[in-house]
Each structure stands twice: as structure tokens, then as C-alpha cells.
Design an enzyme around this catalytic site. Structure first.
Site, short mmCIF file in Angstrom:
data_model
loop_
_atom_site.label_atom_id
_atom_site.label_comp_id
_atom_site.label_asym_id
_atom_site.label_seq_id
_atom_site.Cartn_x
_atom_site.Cartn_y
_atom_site.Cartn_z
N ASP A 46 -1.41 -0.69 5.99
CA ASP A 46 -1.63 -0.06 7.29
C ASP A 46 -3.07 0.33 7.55
O ASP A 46 -3.46 0.53 8.68
CB ASP A 46 -0.79 1.21 7.38
CG ASP A 46 -1.31 2.29 6.47
OD1 ASP A 46 -1.45 2.01 5.26
OD2 ASP A 46 -1.62 3.38 6.95
N THR A 70 0.20 5.04 1.02
CA THR A 70 0.17 5.97 2.14
C THR A 70 0.30 5.24 3.47
O THR A 70 -0.51 4.38 3.78
CB THR A 70 -1.16 6.76 2.12
OG1 THR A 70 -1.44 7.12 0.78
CG2 THR A 70 -1.09 7.97 3.00
N ASP A 107 0.87 -1.15 0.00
CA ASP A 107 0.00 0.00 0.00
C ASP A 107 0.92 1.22 0.00
O ASP A 107 2.10 1.11 0.34
CB ASP A 107 -0.85 -0.12 1.28
CG ASP A 107 -1.38 1.19 1.73
OD1 ASP A 107 -2.15 1.76 0.97
OD2 ASP A 107 -1.05 1.61 2.84
#
Ligand code: ADP
Ligand code: MG
Length: 637
Positions: free
Chosen positions: A528, A329, A327
Site C-alpha cells: 500500500d 502496515t 507488506d
């Protein structure tokens, strides 16, 4: 922490607290019994004549009886023919012909193996305990309209709590404002989310999904700790790693082979002692040791680096991975962007107004971009107007009502979907900021785009190196981001990631993972956010960022990088492979040794006692080879 659990005093099977305590005292008892048996074996070896009976009997009884018991139970209850059946037969045969020492030694090693296995499970459990310490349950308590973060244990009855998307609900209570759906699977095993709105009860320890709400705490602390304990004990099933099951499947073949060989030996040589020796050397002692020692050592290695492994078989699966999805960000970038620019597209609003409106709406979001907008608001978060009817649109943005206006904050996709056009000024601003590498979020009030905020995030300095090392290990990195194509391309170029997907919704991330798996390419996913949770769960191995990661991401993952250190990822991959190599080497070594011993036993060159000693040597080699994993890779840092 667990006081509340004790008070409830459920039956022993249901009480996770006691279950943990039980395994602890079991282990302690096993260690004591093994020590006594070990001493007895030593005495038997060096001064047997001093005793009226061979002290090896002590070891044979102490270590042998649980094996006999387990074997009989397995055979009677499930018809299982496992290694313990073979060991039992060998034990009885050896004792019957007076080879007490050989019997005792084999029993001793087998018990030692199962003790190590138990310790491995406990090690994983420790990892989970550390994980709980790392992410202690926090609660957002509302006092005078302001939000303070306190430990969940400090929540008092009657406190008003705010819960954001992806967060664990800190206490039992009732919703007073807002709505959401809640993942109750922790408590009920039911994975369908349950919708909740004002007046509904919510349970501590369950996970809030896409909405945000305020609640009053009614029962505090204990329930969330109950669910934590249940989770903790349930997810630590290292002993049931698939490779162990594979070894179990072999076991039946080995057992039958052993019986047949012993019988043939007796048939050809007419010497019962040779037949018994064959049975003894057939016992798969070192094979039983190979897997648990290697997994245990590898988990130890990782724990020392702040990597927490929740399931032992995750490492085995990690060794098979061919693709690593990331991922953007929060994972490859710091996830702590700054507001780079704000623009208003309508004359009635200043830039300041746009930022305040965005920040007010984003106050209920846990997303790193949302936090950045709130942080970037000069007036401070306490003075922001209140938002009602908040919902999170994972991977796209958020929506809520401020005053009388419906506010929408999110990316270009979301605005297209809602058919909210951008003015020429809007397009120009977006184009310019994107070229600067910024992530853009747009703000709309009642269906009119009033402005945009540009946010600049920085790539984690070690990400490039980590990606390089992962690729040179033969694993292809892939970027999966919900951000725009420009942002994705810019990051991919900086990190030299060849394959990337932009504008991903949580479903698209999940789809990428499952498609890949269907094509025979197992993927590990590192992420996250709330939007990564489905992909983390579906991935061959899910890896969460422990610090920045939302509760739901951490709960969905198999492995957690405690300090968000992306540098550890190449080590993790390499270690998992080294672990599998070690296990394979250990198993092959054991097989070779066993077959050689069988041949020697057949020819009568080995007695039961020397046969058992050869075994011992094999077990020691296996343990030493596994222990090496503990410090493996220490030099590379
Ligand atoms: P990534 O996959 O890079 O971690 P996400 O999937 O979390 O990114 O988000 C994708 C995009 O959706 C973001 O770049 C942003 O444009 C938009 N977005 C997501 N959440 C929010 C939010 N709370 N506020 C505004 N925009 C958001
Ligand atoms: Mg993210």
C-alpha cells in the site's frame, strides 16, 4: 473533466481523448457490419433462391475485405505471415471455386473474434476509468494555515496547495516552500526523478516522491486530466498479452502447414474442392477467440468484485506466481493504528510535549503511523507548530525543522544509523511496548532522543483466512515489513506465515523480489505504501490496496483491490489459474477439432460448407467455455 484536453486540439494521434472516442465508433461500426453480415449469412442459408446473387457475398465482402487489407498490409510492411494471411488465401480460394458461403462464414467468425478482442481492451479501459473514479485526484488546499481536502477539479488559480510524499501533484504550479524529487515519467517517460525546490515549476499529474512542499497553483485541472487520459489509454494493452504473441508465433507455422497440406491434398486427390476445404478448416478461428474471450470474462468477473485489472497479461502472469509477498502496515493490518502509549525520556519535556513534537513533524507524512500520531494528538492538528525542510526517509521515518530544532521521528534502525543512543528508560519502555505487540517510533530533537510513541494496529480480520487459502493453493506467503523483528514475528505468528523479513527498507523489499525471480520463483507483491512502490513495480505481478494505498503504489501496480479487501486475493489467484486452464483447454479443443476436420476434408467427407460449420461449432464451444469464467467462484463469495 476532459474539457481542457479538447481545447488544446492536438493532432489525432496525440489526443488521447479522441483516440478513445475513435475506438468507440470503430467498435460500433464493426458491430453494425457484423449484424448485417450475420443476417446475410442467415438468408443465404435458408432462402438463397429468393435472391439474384447469393447474399453470402455481402458478408464475404464486408468481413473479408478488412482481413485481406490487414493481411496485405502486414505482409508488405513487416513481412508478417499471420493467421489473416491464411484466412485471406482460404477466402480467395473458396470464392474462386464458388464456395461463397464457406468463405463468408470463415470471414464472419474471424471478424467476430477481433471484435471480441477489441471489447476486451475496452473492458480493461473501463477498469481504469473505474480506478480513476475510485481514486479521484484530491488536493490539500491551505487556508489560514489549515489544510482542507478538495477535489483536484475545484482548485483555483492562486490557491496554495500542500503535497505530501507519494501523492500526485494536483495542478501545474510553482513551489513556494519545501523540496522534494518528482517522478515525471507519466509525462516524459523519463524515469529518473527530478529534484525540485522553492521557485521550481511542477507539473500536475506527476508524482511527488520523498519530500513535501507547498505550491501555488498556476494552471489547474486540465493538465492532470491530460496525463490521466494518456495513462489510461496506454496501459490498456490487453490485446498484446504475451499469450497472444505466442499464438502469433504459431500462426506462421499453421499458415505454412495449411498451404502445404492443401497442396498435398490436391496432389493426391486431384480434387481442388478438397484442397480448398482443407484451407478453410485450417483457419484458426476458435484459437483466435480463445484468449480474448477468456481474459475478457475473467476481467469482468474481477471488476464485479471491485478488483481492477490494468493490464490483461497481469492475470496470465499471476497464474505463474509461486510466492506471495505482503507488506504489513496497511495491507495485513488495518493501517489505522491508535496511539497506545507515549513516554518522555527527558525531564524537560512532558509526554504531551513529546506527542505534540512528533505530531507536528509527522503532519507532512502520508504514512499510516504518521496519520495516527497526528490523530492521537489531543490539541488538534490546526494548532501544531509548522515544520520546515521536511523529508521522508522511506521505511525508516521522517525529518524536519520545528522552530530552531531539527526533529527526527522514526524507527530504531534510523536512530542507530544516526548514532542517537537510547537511555535505559528508553530501552525499558521499548521492550515493554514491543512485547505488547506495539510498533514503536522514537522522537529526537537536535540529536537527542527525547521520547517515544507506541502505536497499536490491528490485523485485518480476514487476513488469516486469506493467507491460509493462498498457501493451500500452493503459493507461499511471505511477510516483508519495515517494522521491528518483534512486530513482524508477532504478526507472522498470528497469521501463520512461516517466512518473514523485518526491518526492510524499500530497497530490501525490492531485492527480495528480484532475488526470488532470479532463482526462478515468480513473486506477486501486495502493498500500500510509498515504500512498496519499487517492489510493486518489479514484482511478477504488483497488487495495490486501492483505498488506503498511496497514489504511487496504485500507479505502480498491475492490479488494484478497490475496497482493500484482502479476502479477494485467493479468488484472484485461483481465477487467474482457472483462466489459463480455460485458455489451454480451448486451444487444445480447437486443435483437435481442426485436425479431425482436416483429415475429413482430405478424405472428401467434408465439403467447404460443412467444414466451415464444424469451425463454427468449435468457436461456439470456446466462447461458452470462456463465458463460464464470468461467474466463476460466485458461490464461494
Ligand atoms: P510496512 O512495511 O510494515 O508497511 P514501512 O516500511 O512503511 O512499514 O515502515 C517501516 C517502519 O519505519 C515503521 O514501522 C516505522 O517504524 C518507520 N516509519 C516509516 N515511516 C514513518 C513515519 N512517517 N514516521 C515514523 N516512523 C516511520
Ligand atoms: Mg505499508
Amino acid at each position: 473533466m476532459m474539457k481542457g484536453v479538447r481545447k488544446k486540439s492536438p493532432s489525432p494521434e496525440e489526443d488521447p481523448d479522441r483516440r478513445v472516442a475513435d475506438t468507440r465508433s470503430d467498435v460500433r461500426r464493426d458491430i453494425v457490419l457484423l449484424c448485417i453480415s450475420g443476417l446475410a449469412l442467415v438468408f443465404s442459408m435458408i432462402c438463397r433462391d429468393l435472391f439474384p446473387v447469393d447474399p453470402a457475398w455481402i458478408a464475404a465482402v464486408l468481413c473479408g475485405s478488412p482481413i485481406l487489407w490487414e493481411a496485405a498490409k502486414g505482409l508488405a510492411e513487416r513481412g508478417d505471415i499471420k493467421a489473416d494471411v491464411l484466412v485471406s488465401v482460404a477466402l480467395i480460394a473458396a470464392l474462386a471455386i464458388g464456395e461463397t458461403f464457406a468463405a463468408a462464414e470463415v470471414a464472419f467468425i474471424m471478424r467476430f473474434g477481433s471484435l471480441l478482442e477489441e471489447l476486451t481492451v475496452r473492458k480493461a479501459r473501463k477498469g481504469i476509468e473505474r480506478l480513476l473514479l475510485l481514486k479521484p485526484d484530491k488536493a490539500r488546499v491551505l487556508r489560514d494555515g489549515d489544510e482542507t481536502l478538495v477535489p483536484a477539479g475545484d482548485v483555483r488559480r492562486g490557491d496554495v496547495l500542500r503535497v505530501l510524499p507519494g501523492e500526485k501533484i494536483p495542478a501545474d504550479g510553482r513551489i513556494i516552500e519545501g523540496f522534494s524529487s518528482v517522478d515525471m515519467s507519466v509525462l516524459t517517460g523519463e524515469s529518473m526523478p527530478v529534484d525540485k525546490s522553492a521557485g521550481d515549476e511542477v507539473m500536475g499529474g506527476t508524482i511527488n516522491l520523498f519530500g513535501s512542499f507547498d505550491m501555488t497553483a498556476e494552471k489547474t485541472g486540465e493538465d492532470s486530466s491530460l496525463s490521466r487520459m494518456i495513462r489510461m489509454t496506454e496501459s490498456a494493452d490487453v490485446g498484446k498479452a504475451p499469450i497472444v504473441r505466442k499464438a502469433d508465433r504459431w500462426a506462421t507455422v499453421i499458415v505454412l502447414g495449411a498451404m502445404l497440406s492443401a497442396f498435398l491434398t490436391w496432389l493426391f486427390t486431384r480434387e481442388i474442392i478438397r484442397a480448398v476445404t482443407v484451407l478453410v478448416v485450417f483457419c484458426p478461428c476458435s484459437m483466435v477467440l480463445a484468449t480474448p474471450t477468456a481474459i475478457s470474462a475473467a476481467i469482468g468477473n474481477l471488476t464485479a468484485r471491485g478488483i481492477l485489472v490494468r493490464r490483461g497479461d497481469a492475470l496470465e502472469r499471476l497464474a505463474e506466481v509461486k510466492r506471495a509477498a505482503f507488506d504489513k502496515t496497511g495491507t495485513l493490518t488495518w493501517g489505522q493504528p491508535d496511539v497506545a502509549a507515549v513516554e518522555s525520556f527527558v525531564p524537560a519535556m512532558t509526554k504531551e510535549d513529546v506527542l505534540v513534537l512528533a505530531a507536528a513533524a509527522e503532519k507532512r507524512s502520508e504514512h499510516p503511523l504518521a496519520r495516527a500520531v497526528v490523530r492521537g494528538c489531543p490539541s488538534g492538528s490546526a494548532s501544531l507548530p509548522a515544520v520546515r525542510d521536511f523529508i521522508m526517509l522511506p521505511g525508516r521515518g521522517i525529518e524536519g525543522t520545528i522552530g530552531e530544532r531539527r526533529i527526527l521521528v522514526g524507527n530504531a534502525d534510523l536512530f542507530n544509523e544516526r548514532e542517537i543512543p537510547l537511555s535505559d528508560r528508553g530501552h525499558a519502555f521499548a521492550l515493554w511496548m514491543r512485547q505488547e505487540g506495539c510498533t514503536l517510533i522514537y522522537v529526537a530533537a537536535d540529536g537527542v532522543c527525547v521520547g517515544a510513541v507506541a502505536l497499536a494496529d490491528r490485523v485485518r480480520p480476514d487476513a488469516r483466512n486469506a493467507v491460509d487459502r493462498i498457501r493451500s493453493a500452493g503459493v507461499e506467503p511471505v511477510l516483508l515489513t519495515g517494522d521491528s523483528r518483534e512486530a513482524a514475528r508477532s504478526i507472522a505468528r498470528q497469521l501463520e506465515i512461516r517466512e518473514w523479513r523485518a526491518q526492510c527498507l524499500p530497497e530490501s523489499k525490492l531485492e527480495f523480489i528480484t532475488d526470488s525471480a532470479r532463482n526462478g520463483i515468480p513473486v506477486c507483491m501486495t502493498g500500500d505504501g510509498v515504500n512498496d512502490a519499487p517492489a510493486l513495480r518489479a514484482a511478477h505481478v504488483g497488487i495495490a490496496m486501492g483505498g488506503i494505498g498511496s497514489d504511487i503504489a496504485v500507479e505502480s501496480a498491475d492490479i488494484t483491490l478497490g475496497n482493500d479487501d484482502i479476502r479477494q486475493l485467493p479468488h484472484l489467484l485461483a481465477l487467474s489459474r482457472e483462466m489459463m486452464r480455460t485458455i489451454t483447454a480451448d486451444l487444445s479443443l480447437s486443435m483437435v477439432l481442426n485436425f479431425a476436420a482436416i483429415a475429413l476434408a482430405f478424405t472428401g467427407l467434408l465439403s467447404p460448407v460443412t467444414g466451415a460449420l464444424v469451425h463454427n461449432a468449435g468457436s461456439v464451444l470456446v466462447i461458452l467455455n470462456s463465458v463460464r469464467l464470468l461467474r466463476w467462484g460466485a458461490a464461494q463469495g
